[in-house]
Scaffold this motif. Structure first.
Motif, PDB file in Angstrom:
ATOM      1  N   CYS A 101      -3.771  -2.229  -2.676  1.00  0.00           N
ATOM      2  CA  CYS A 101      -2.901  -3.234  -2.049  1.00  0.00           C
ATOM      3  C   CYS A 101      -1.606  -2.582  -1.565  1.00  0.00           C
ATOM      4  O   CYS A 101      -1.081  -2.931  -0.498  1.00  0.00           O
ATOM      5  CB  CYS A 101      -2.586  -4.360  -3.034  1.00  0.00           C
ATOM      6  SG  CYS A 101      -3.971  -5.471  -3.370  1.00  0.00           S
ATOM      7  N   ALA A 102      -1.090  -1.628  -2.343  1.00  0.00           N
ATOM      8  CA  ALA A 102       0.103  -0.888  -1.924  1.00  0.00           C
ATOM      9  C   ALA A 102      -0.180  -0.095  -0.656  1.00  0.00           C
ATOM     10  O   ALA A 102       0.649  -0.041   0.265  1.00  0.00           O
ATOM     11  CB  ALA A 102       0.569   0.044  -3.046  1.00  0.00           C
ATOM     12  N   ALA A 103      -1.361   0.521  -0.606  1.00  0.00           N
ATOM     13  CA  ALA A 103      -1.748   1.287   0.587  1.00  0.00           C
ATOM     14  C   ALA A 103      -1.864   0.379   1.806  1.00  0.00           C
ATOM     15  O   ALA A 103      -1.446   0.741   2.915  1.00  0.00           O
ATOM     16  CB  ALA A 103      -3.077   2.000   0.331  1.00  0.00           C
ATOM     17  N   TRP A 141       1.630  -0.482   2.973  1.00  0.00           N
ATOM     18  CA  TRP A 141       2.199   0.668   3.687  1.00  0.00           C
ATOM     19  C   TRP A 141       1.642   0.733   5.104  1.00  0.00           C
ATOM     20  O   TRP A 141       2.373   0.930   6.071  1.00  0.00           O
ATOM     21  CB  TRP A 141       1.881   1.939   2.905  1.00  0.00           C
ATOM     22  CG  TRP A 141       2.468   3.201   3.467  1.00  0.00           C
ATOM     23  CD1 TRP A 141       3.280   3.329   4.560  1.00  0.00           C
ATOM     24  CD2 TRP A 141       2.279   4.532   2.960  1.00  0.00           C
ATOM     25  NE1 TRP A 141       3.622   4.648   4.759  1.00  0.00           N
ATOM     26  CE2 TRP A 141       3.016   5.400   3.799  1.00  0.00           C
ATOM     27  CE3 TRP A 141       1.562   5.054   1.888  1.00  0.00           C
ATOM     28  CZ2 TRP A 141       3.047   6.781   3.593  1.00  0.00           C
ATOM     29  CZ3 TRP A 141       1.588   6.425   1.673  1.00  0.00           C
ATOM     30  CH2 TRP A 141       2.333   7.280   2.514  1.00  0.00           C
ATOM     31  N   ALA A 142       0.331   0.554   5.229  1.00  0.00           N
ATOM     32  CA  ALA A 142      -0.303   0.602   6.538  1.00  0.00           C
ATOM     33  C   ALA A 142       0.220  -0.515   7.450  1.00  0.00           C
ATOM     34  O   ALA A 142       0.464  -0.294   8.643  1.00  0.00           O
ATOM     35  CB  ALA A 142      -1.816   0.481   6.387  1.00  0.00           C
ATOM     36  N   SER A 143       0.396  -1.703   6.890  1.00  0.00           N
ATOM     37  CA  SER A 143       0.941  -2.815   7.675  1.00  0.00           C
ATOM     38  C   SER A 143       2.340  -2.477   8.167  1.00  0.00           C
ATOM     39  O   SER A 143       2.702  -2.770   9.316  1.00  0.00           O
ATOM     40  CB  SER A 143       0.966  -4.087   6.831  1.00  0.00           C
ATOM     41  OG  SER A 143      -0.335  -4.436   6.378  1.00  0.00           O
ATOM     42  N   GLY A 144       3.126  -1.855   7.304  1.00  0.00           N
ATOM     43  CA  GLY A 144       4.462  -1.422   7.708  1.00  0.00           C
ATOM     44  C   GLY A 144       4.413  -0.357   8.796  1.00  0.00           C
ATOM     45  O   GLY A 144       5.267  -0.342   9.690  1.00  0.00           O
ATOM     46  N   ASN A 145       3.408   0.513   8.724  1.00  0.00           N
ATOM     47  CA  ASN A 145       3.255   1.537   9.768  1.00  0.00           C
ATOM     48  C   ASN A 145       2.995   0.906  11.134  1.00  0.00           C
ATOM     49  O   ASN A 145       3.520   1.367  12.158  1.00  0.00           O
ATOM     50  CB  ASN A 145       2.084   2.466   9.422  1.00  0.00           C
ATOM     51  CG  ASN A 145       2.402   3.416   8.280  1.00  0.00           C
ATOM     52  OD1 ASN A 145       3.563   3.666   7.976  1.00  0.00           O
ATOM     53  ND2 ASN A 145       1.376   3.935   7.639  1.00  0.00           N
ATOM     54  N   ALA A 188      -3.912   5.713   5.318  1.00  0.00           N
ATOM     55  CA  ALA A 188      -4.269   6.342   6.590  1.00  0.00           C
ATOM     56  C   ALA A 188      -5.406   5.584   7.265  1.00  0.00           C
ATOM     57  O   ALA A 188      -5.392   5.353   8.483  1.00  0.00           O
ATOM     58  CB  ALA A 188      -4.660   7.796   6.367  1.00  0.00           C
ATOM     59  N   PHE A 189      -6.393   5.165   6.475  1.00  0.00           N
ATOM     60  CA  PHE A 189      -7.528   4.444   7.031  1.00  0.00           C
ATOM     61  C   PHE A 189      -7.166   2.999   7.353  1.00  0.00           C
ATOM     62  O   PHE A 189      -7.608   2.452   8.364  1.00  0.00           O
ATOM     63  CB  PHE A 189      -8.700   4.501   6.058  1.00  0.00           C
ATOM     64  CG  PHE A 189      -9.083   5.907   5.694  1.00  0.00           C
ATOM     65  CD1 PHE A 189      -9.646   6.745   6.644  1.00  0.00           C
ATOM     66  CD2 PHE A 189      -8.854   6.404   4.423  1.00  0.00           C
ATOM     67  CE1 PHE A 189     -10.000   8.051   6.327  1.00  0.00           C
ATOM     68  CE2 PHE A 189      -9.205   7.698   4.091  1.00  0.00           C
ATOM     69  CZ  PHE A 189      -9.774   8.528   5.046  1.00  0.00           C
ATOM     70  N   PHE A 190      -6.370   2.374   6.492  1.00  0.00           N
ATOM     71  CA  PHE A 190      -5.907   1.018   6.784  1.00  0.00           C
ATOM     72  C   PHE A 190      -5.078   0.999   8.069  1.00  0.00           C
ATOM     73  O   PHE A 190      -5.180   0.074   8.875  1.00  0.00           O
ATOM     74  CB  PHE A 190      -5.078   0.473   5.615  1.00  0.00           C
ATOM     75  CG  PHE A 190      -5.884   0.152   4.390  1.00  0.00           C
ATOM     76  CD1 PHE A 190      -7.103  -0.503   4.487  1.00  0.00           C
ATOM     77  CD2 PHE A 190      -5.416   0.498   3.125  1.00  0.00           C
ATOM     78  CE1 PHE A 190      -7.847  -0.815   3.347  1.00  0.00           C
ATOM     79  CE2 PHE A 190      -6.149   0.193   1.988  1.00  0.00           C
ATOM     80  CZ  PHE A 190      -7.366  -0.461   2.100  1.00  0.00           C
ATOM     81  N   THR A 191      -4.260   2.039   8.247  1.00  0.00           N
ATOM     82  CA  THR A 191      -3.427   2.118   9.452  1.00  0.00           C
ATOM     83  C   THR A 191      -4.288   2.217  10.699  1.00  0.00           C
ATOM     84  O   THR A 191      -4.032   1.542  11.711  1.00  0.00           O
ATOM     85  CB  THR A 191      -2.471   3.331   9.376  1.00  0.00           C
ATOM     86  OG1 THR A 191      -1.610   3.194   8.238  1.00  0.00           O
ATOM     87  CG2 THR A 191      -1.613   3.417  10.640  1.00  0.00           C
ATOM     88  N   VAL A 192      -5.324   3.051  10.636  1.00  0.00           N
ATOM     89  CA  VAL A 192      -6.231   3.210  11.773  1.00  0.00           C
ATOM     90  C   VAL A 192      -6.909   1.877  12.100  1.00  0.00           C
ATOM     91  O   VAL A 192      -6.993   1.459  13.254  1.00  0.00           O
ATOM     92  CB  VAL A 192      -7.288   4.294  11.475  1.00  0.00           C
ATOM     93  CG1 VAL A 192      -8.373   4.291  12.555  1.00  0.00           C
ATOM     94  CG2 VAL A 192      -6.631   5.662  11.400  1.00  0.00           C
ATOM     95  N   GLY A 193      -7.394   1.194  11.070  1.00  0.00           N
ATOM     96  CA  GLY A 193      -8.085  -0.073  11.275  1.00  0.00           C
ATOM     97  C   GLY A 193      -7.170  -1.160  11.821  1.00  0.00           C
ATOM     98  O   GLY A 193      -7.534  -1.889  12.752  1.00  0.00           O
ATOM     99  N   LEU A 194      -5.969  -1.274  11.248  1.00  0.00           N
ATOM    100  CA  LEU A 194      -5.019  -2.288  11.706  1.00  0.00           C
ATOM    101  C   LEU A 194      -4.551  -2.002  13.129  1.00  0.00           C
ATOM    102  O   LEU A 194      -4.368  -2.923  13.931  1.00  0.00           O
ATOM    103  CB  LEU A 194      -3.822  -2.347  10.751  1.00  0.00           C
ATOM    104  CG  LEU A 194      -4.100  -2.932   9.363  1.00  0.00           C
ATOM    105  CD1 LEU A 194      -2.876  -2.779   8.468  1.00  0.00           C
ATOM    106  CD2 LEU A 194      -4.499  -4.397   9.463  1.00  0.00           C
TER     107      LEU A 194
END
Length: 298
Positions: free
Chosen positions: A152-154, A157-161, A97-103
């Motif tokens: 790394c999996a998270a 996932w975020a990159s895919g989002n 969730a946080f990686f997605t926000v940042g990316l």
């Protein structure tokens, strides 16, 4: 949400929460990369024979599959194979969730709000506490490897989002089924290189009923049924109402791991998990709460 929507949401949460316990059981008889290949082979076939190819540029479909399917589950399965507990994996993976926000901020220029930054900081403190607690209960090498691989999996996932956001609205079931074709060969190659041909053949020729049912669950229940129902919720309800429901997945994951795998958490681990969940809640609901408080006192 209508009773029908609540039932669908509860089904998805249960399917995805139990997913981590099922993975842990499956890894007892099948090595991680081979398990990934078998999972996505069953996701793709026979579904693609009946579903139209999604109207998505090949490069986006390929990128989506490499991150969401190959990257996420190669790292997650490997993490759990080296000892990452199923319950904690379900929680740490929510760092996506946080990686997605940042990316999204970097790629699309989305603005980071104070609630996002506060949530990230709180959850990071929880992850540090979880990591230090786990180092005290098992060997440091396994614990560090498990946490790093799960993070790394998270990130995958975020990159895919982010790629999914770029793809836009499409048929979710078609996208999931057709994109499942991409990781099959890479998973088989990784399995051959790192797990060995002999282990691959032995796992396939001596597959137990438990291992077979694991593959069916991961492919049919968690992937095809789970993503289809999730897509229906997203298409019929506001995103802000649906997205926070994923916060219930680690609750189910931790509970199921405790009941079925006897993965008891120490008090320090429980505190770390609670802090991570608090960070996730701040990230999702913090801005809304702030806005309501401003209205109440204005």
């Amino acid at each position: 949400m209508s009773p029908r929507h609540i039932l669908i949401a509860a089904t998805v949460i249960l399917l995805w929460g139990m997913n981590f316990v099922v993975i842990k059981i499956g890894l007892k008889g099948i090595p991680p990369f081979l398990l990934g290949a078998l999972r996505f082979a069953l996701v793709a076939f026979p579904a693609i024979l009946f579903l139209p190819r999604p109207k998505v540029p090949f490069k986006l479909l390929f990128a989506y599959a490499m991150f969401i399917s190959l990257g996420q589950f190669a790292f997650l399965f490997s993490a759990m194979a080296v000892g990452m507990p199923a319950g904690l994996a379900s929680l740490v993976l929510q760092a996506q969730a946080f990686f997605t926000v940042g990316l999204s901020a970097m790629v699309f220029g989305d603005k980071l709000r104070a609630s996002n930054l506060t949530g990230m900081l709180v959850a990071s403190m929880g992850l540090v506490l979880l990591g230090s607690a786990s180092l005290g209960t098992t060997t440091s090498q396994v614990s560090v490897a498990g946490f790093v691989l799960t993070l790394c999996a998270a990130l995958s996932w975020a990159s895919g989002n982010v790629i999914n956001k770029k793809i836009g609205v499409t048929n979710v079931l078609s996208l999931v089924s057709w994109s499942a074709l991409v990781p099959i060969l890479p998973f088989l190659l990784l399995s051959y290189l790192f797990e060995g041909g002999d282990i691959m053949l032995h796992s396939l020729s001596n597959m137990s009923w438990a291992s077979g049912l694991t593959i069916v669950y991961l492919a049919v229940a968690a992937t095809l049924i789970g993503y289809t129902l999730w897509g229906k919720l997203l298409s019929s309800l506001p995103t802000h109402l649906v997205a926070p429901l994923t916060l219930m997945v680690p609750v189910v994951g931790l509970t199921a791991a405790w009941l079925l795998l006897d993965e008891a958490l120490s008090q320090k681990q429980i505190a770390g998990a609670a802090i991570v969940m608090a960070g996730l809640l701040i990230n999702v609901f913090g801005q809304k709460l702030t806005d309501r408080l401003r209205l109440a006192f204005s």
